[in-house]
Design an enzyme around this catalytic site. Sequence first.
Site, short mmCIF file in Angstrom:
data_model
loop_
_atom_site.label_atom_id
_atom_site.label_comp_id
_atom_site.label_asym_id
_atom_site.label_seq_id
_atom_site.Cartn_x
_atom_site.Cartn_y
_atom_site.Cartn_z
N CYS A 85 44.83 60.23 59.09
CA CYS A 85 44.02 59.10 58.62
C CYS A 85 44.33 58.68 57.19
CB CYS A 85 42.54 59.46 58.77
SG CYS A 85 41.42 58.46 57.81
N TYR A 321 30.89 43.19 32.05
CA TYR A 321 31.28 43.34 33.47
C TYR A 321 30.04 43.75 34.26
CZ TYR A 321 36.10 43.89 31.56
OH TYR A 321 37.29 43.74 30.90
N ASP A 342 29.22 38.31 33.14
CA ASP A 342 30.25 38.52 34.15
C ASP A 342 30.87 37.16 34.45
OD1 ASP A 342 31.73 39.37 36.55
OD2 ASP A 342 30.46 41.14 36.45
N CYS A 417 36.40 54.15 36.76
CA CYS A 417 36.74 54.66 38.09
C CYS A 417 38.24 54.94 38.19
CB CYS A 417 36.30 53.68 39.19
SG CYS A 417 37.04 52.05 39.02
#
Length: 460
Positions: A85, A321, A342, A417
Site C-alpha cells: 500500500c 496562514y 490568509d 509539518c
Amino acid sequence: MKNDKDLLIKVKQQFPLTIKRLGINGEGVGYFKKKVVFVPGALPGEEVVVEVTKAHPKFAEAIVKKVRKRSEHRVKAPCIVYEQCGGCQLQHLEYSQQLKEKRDILIQALERHTRFNIEEMDIRPTIGMDNPWHYRNKSQFQLGEDHGKVIAGMYSIDSHRLINIPECIVQQPVTNKVTNIVKQILADFRVPIYNEKTRKGIVRTIVTRVVVQTGQVQVMLVTARKELPRKEAILSEIKKRLPEVVSVMQNVNPKRTSIILGDETIHLAGDKIVEERLEEFTYELSARAFFQLNPAQTIGLYNEVKEAAALTGNEKIVDAYCGVGTIGLWLADKAGEIRGMDVIPEGIEDAKKNARKHERKNASYFTGKAEDLMPKWVKEGWRPDVVVVDPPRTGCDEKFLDTILKVKPKKFIYVSCNPSTLAKDLQMLGKKYEVEYLQPVDMFPQTAHVEVVGKLVLKN
C-alpha cells in the site's frame, strides 16, 4: 588510488549494508562507496544485503534481499497490505522507537540545513499517542475493478496498481465500514466504475469523513461526470443501511489527474455540512474543507502552541496562514487582540463566522498576505507581540520571513509539518531570533510524518 569507475553503483548490484538512520520518508539510510543508499523497510542498526533498483550520480535506491542482523525494535506489521500500500511507512517499527526516530528526522534536517550548535538546542522528546491506531477521521479510497469485482483502496507504491483495502487500521473503524457498504451498494446497482486507462465509467473515489465526537458521517462520491446513474436508489440504500451517514455530497472531477477533487460539488442528501468539535470549539465543515485528520492529537498540538505563546492577556497576536482561524481562536481567550490573515477568501469568511460563533470579539480576519498587511499595521502604530504561523509543507514565504525580521515580534511560534522547510526557515530567522525549544508531535503514527512546534524569541 581508486578511479571513478570503482565508485560506480549499478542497477541489480548486490552488497551488504549497515543502516545508520531513517530518512525523511521513513526509509533506511546506509552508505556504500561514499554514496548514500536509501532502502525502504530497513531499520537503523540492521545489517542487510540489498539489491540496487535505481542508481543516481549521488545516491542509490535499493531493496532488502536478506536481513543479516535484525533491529531489536522490528515488529510484524499488523496490516495485511502494508508492504504493497505505501500509505504507512513505519508499522514494522515498535511505536516507542518511532517517536525517537521522528525526533532524529528533525535533528537530521537541522544538521543538513542550519549552522546551529544542535548539541546545545532544546529538542524535546516526541509527544505520541496512547493508542497509535484508528486515529484518522477521513479516508479517500480510489475505486477500481478486479476480475469484475468492485474494489476500493490506494495505489501501490510507485505504480498504478490499485490495492484493495477492506480495513485500514489507521482509519477510524466507521470510515472503513461506510466505505465498504457504499462500495457494495455501487456494485449492487452496477454503477460504472471509472477506469483510468480507458477513461470510461463514472465513480472514481469514495471520500468518508467521521465526526469523532458524535459518530456522524459525511460521504462524498467523486465522479468523472455530473450524471450519476441510479442516484435515487443509491441514496435510498445509503439511508437504509447507514443511519450514521447524515450528509451525502457529489464532487465532479472530469480531468485526467491524480488530484482527487474537482471544482464542482453538489449536495445530494442530508446536511450540507457536518460539525467537528475540539474541546469547547465547534467547526462547520463543508465537504471540501480542510480539517486536521487526527483530532485527538490536534488538541495536544494547539495546547503546545498556547504554552509556547505564554500569554498574559494583553498581547497583540498575528495568526499568519490562519485558514479558518483554528489556532488563533484557541489562543484568543488569553490574548489582547488577534489578527489573522490568509489568501483564501472562503477560509477568511469561515474564520470570521467561527469568531462570531464563539464570541471571540478580540479576533478579526483579513484576506491578504502577512508580508503586505503587517508593515501597514506597524505604520498605523499596531505592532504584534507574538506571531503564530502554520504554513504548508513548502514552509514560509521568504518575503514573509523578511517581514518578521523587520517587524520583530517578541515571540515567533512556528507550527511545522515538514522538518526540512522548518530548518531552512529557522536558519534565516536565526539572524535575530533564538530558538528556545523545538517540540515534535506525532500527528500521524505509523508514518514518517512529524509535526513540530518551535518557540523562537527575539535576541536582546
